[in-house]
Design a protein around this motif. Structure first.
Motif: not given
Ligand SMILES: Nc1ncnc2c1ncn2[C@@H]1O[C@H](COP(=O)(O)OP(=O)(O)OP(=O)(O)O)[C@@H](O)[C@H]1O
Ligand SMILES: [Mg+2]
Lengths: 283, 318
Positions: A173-181, B91-106
């Motif tokens: 999942r992307e949030f894991i990659e975000a965590a590594r970043a 150096r950071q990144i933003i993703f295509q699926d913005p919901i999946a890019a966030l930890d659902p439990r945080m």
């Protein structure tokens, strides 16, 4: 007000009448086992030689009678419940924690480490269960701790497999990659992102693990390698009751009935948890 | 040079047995570019051509199989683990699926402040909360959103949180991996404009990945066109927009809808035809030959290298 996924699920769980009733029933049985013996002037190991094999008489000193050593049946069943429930809950907790950490590491790491770790699980799965327990309790020198360790050792495998599958899909999942970043170490990611996101699954499975541990203990006590007389557990009480069930069904019915009630309510609790946390519903 | 790639190739290991070594599958081949402070590199190409893979390799979230990535001149693959972790702040990144890019439990607050705990270890709780509120406001969301969980956000709001998280440690480069593709058209423009504003105010360098040429056109200073893991054209944005050189680039441009109905009808008539080769069995010749209406026999056997043509680099001699 923001509501966490956990709170939402809890609210759904509380709407499930059967699950709530079973939770209350379970709490009642736990309270009975742990508080009940305090109201009796004797323990379950004390013999009352004036009342050997006393029958049920709710208004006497021994409401459910005594066994053939003159020990109070109700007190023995409550004390046995303390042992069985403690082993059940602690065992499920220990197996759940070990399985979760193991599975989370394997699933997150992937690659060769994952394959090695899961091959080890396969090998342990292949071992005949009883032989493993007997071997382990011999190795650990017998006793209740050894029994407990042996049960946990055989039961962490399934939670490990389940969590590993979940961790594997979380790792992508992307949030894991975000965590590594975000500079997190692998350890921090496993503990702070992967493990919390498998907790729901572990909770549901864990509530099914409790009866499994209790049954394991009962089964082993039944085979004579579990909790030893004079200490009571539901397992050895049921074993003793079975031996006399044709003459005195009461000795089997009381521990057996309570065990059945516990298993029954844990199953409905697990069902309720699964429905409440249903991943198909958007958490 | 804030970000640079030199002959970068990226591969995925393919899972095999317990003992045998997996044979890697190379999905990005031989990419080179230089990105300066405040500039935008646009990367376009159809689905599966390796854009996300490249983006992850640029942040060293995937290792380089060949060649190297340079962060302000330094190769992250050669950094000590601690140095690398600290260097990630920039150096950071933003993703295509913005919901999946966030930890659902945080909560949003936790997602935003977690990187600060790593990058600025001494920071107090109150300070990091203030920083989170500030950066969230910068993306157009009020501090009320700090207490929310991802399931309580719309896609556009979640993407703003994702952008805020990328910004909080004050980065120099942000990889935007299709940051607007999953959003409603009405919100796409808002998010693109937000990124442009942030870039101007903060001097950010962006790598903007998209399969949509129209969006890239709006953002990029330089455009890189990828097909099946290879760069087929690399050109300054104005030159590219005036006249894309590679037949694949021209086909991509044809794929952008035209506002004029007549032009739109003729555009549809020229949609891409032919078979898209598989990454597992890439063709020996030009990656586009099977779908190119100008392909010659030699296109299918020898791969044309990138060669200068005007201001551009083009992998097609015809
Ligand atoms: N984890 C993986 N393991 C193996 N192969 C992968 C993996 N991730 C992606 N691929 C393959 O690599 C190729 C490039 O994928 P990538 O996600 O980089 O494409 P993309 O250009 O970002 O596509 P899209 O526009 O759909 O996001 C694809 O063929 C894909 O099947
Ligand atoms: Mg992609």
């Amino acid at each position: 007000m923001a509501r966490s996924p956990f709170r939402l699920a809890l609210a759904r769980f509380l709407k499930n009448r059967m699950a709530v009733a079973c939770t209350l029933l379970l709490a009642l049985i736990v309270a009975l086992c742990f508080l009940g013996p305090l109201f009796f002037p004797f323990t379950g190991e004390d013999s009352d030689f004036d009342n050997i094999s006393a029958p049920i008489d709710l208004f006497s000193a021994h409401p459910f009678g005594t066994d053939d050593f003159g020990r109070d049946l109700l007190v023995r069943v409550m004390e046995g419940g303390q042992v069985s429930l403690t082993i059940g809950f602690l065992g499920a907790l220990a197996a759940g924690v070990i399985g979760t950490l193991y599975g989370a590491v394997a699933g997150f790491a992937g690659g060769r480490l994952d394959r090695l770790m899961m091959a080890a699980v396969e090998v342990l799965y292949g071992f005949p269960y009883v032989i493993l327990v007997v071997l382990l309790s011999m190795l650990l020198g017998g006793g209740n701790i050894a029994l407990f360790a042996a049960i946990v050792f055989t039961l962490w495998l399934t939670p490990a497999t389940i969590v590993r599958a979940q961790a594997q899909s979380l790792a992508r999942r992307e949030f894991i990659e975000a965590a590594r970043a975000g500079g997190m170490t692998n350890t921090a990611i496993v503990l702070q992102h992967i493990v919390p996101n498998t907790m729901v699954l572990v909770l549901v499975y864990g509530s099914l693990l409790v009866p499994e541990v209790i049954l394991s203990e009962s089964f082993l006590s039944f085979l004579g390698i579990g909790i030893k007389e004079p200490q009571a557990s539901w397992g050895n009480l049921i074993e003793a009751g079975t031996a006399q069930m044709e003459t005195d069904l009461r000795l089997l019915a009381l521990p057996g009935g309570l065990l059945a009630l516990v298993l029954f309510s844990l199953n409905f609790i697990a069902d309720g948890l699964r429905d409440a946390f249903d991943p198909k519903e958007r958490l | 040079m804030i970000l640079e790639a030199r002959n970068l190739s990226v591969a995925y290991p393919l899972p095999r047995g317990l003992i045998s070594r997996p044979a890697p599958l190379t999905v990005v081949h031989d990419v080179s570019f230089r990105l300066e402070r405040g500039k935008t590199l646009g990367i376009v190409g159809e689905s599966g051509c390796g854009k996300s893979t490249l983006g992850r390799a640029l942040l060293h979230l995937l290792p380089a199989a060949k060649g190297e990535v340079l962060w302000a001149g330094e190769n992250p693959a050669q950094m000590a683990p601690e140095t690398l972790r600290k260097a990630r702040a920039k150096r950071q990144i933003i993703f295509q699926d913005p919901i999946a890019a966030l930890d659902p439990r945080m909560t949003v607050l936790k997602s935003l402040t977690r990187p600060l705990a790593t990058f600025e270890p001494g920071i107090t709780r109150a300070e990091s909360r203030d920083r989170a509120a500030e950066v969230l406001q910068r993306t157009g969301l009020s501090a009320d959103y700090l207490a929310r969980y991802p399931h309580e956000l719309s896609g556009g709001q979640a993407q703003r949180v994702g952008i805020a998280r990328a910004l909080i440690a004050r980065p120099e480069v942000i990889i935007c991996d299709e940051p607007v593709s999953a959003l409603d058209v009405s919100i796409q423009a808002q998010v693109v404009n937000l990124l442009l504003d942030l870039q101007e105010d903060l001097g950010l360098a962006l790598v903007f990945i998209s399969h949509n040429l129209a969006v890239v056109r709006q953002m990029a200073d330089e455009v890189m066109v990828m097909c099946l893991g290879r760069v087929v054209e690399q050109a300054p944005a104005e030159a590219f927009h005036l006249s894309p050189q590679h037949p694949y680039s021209q086909a991509l441009r044809q794929a952008v809808p035209e506002p004029d109905p007549l032009a739109e009808r003729s555009r549809r008539g020229k949609a891409l035809q032919g078979e898209l080769p598989s990454v597992h069995a890439p063709p020996p010749g030009c990656v586009f030959a099977s779908r190119c209406d100008r392909a010659r026999p030699e296109c299918r056997t020898t791969r044309p290298e990138l060669a200068p043509r005007g201001a551009a680099l083009v992998a097609c001699p015809y």
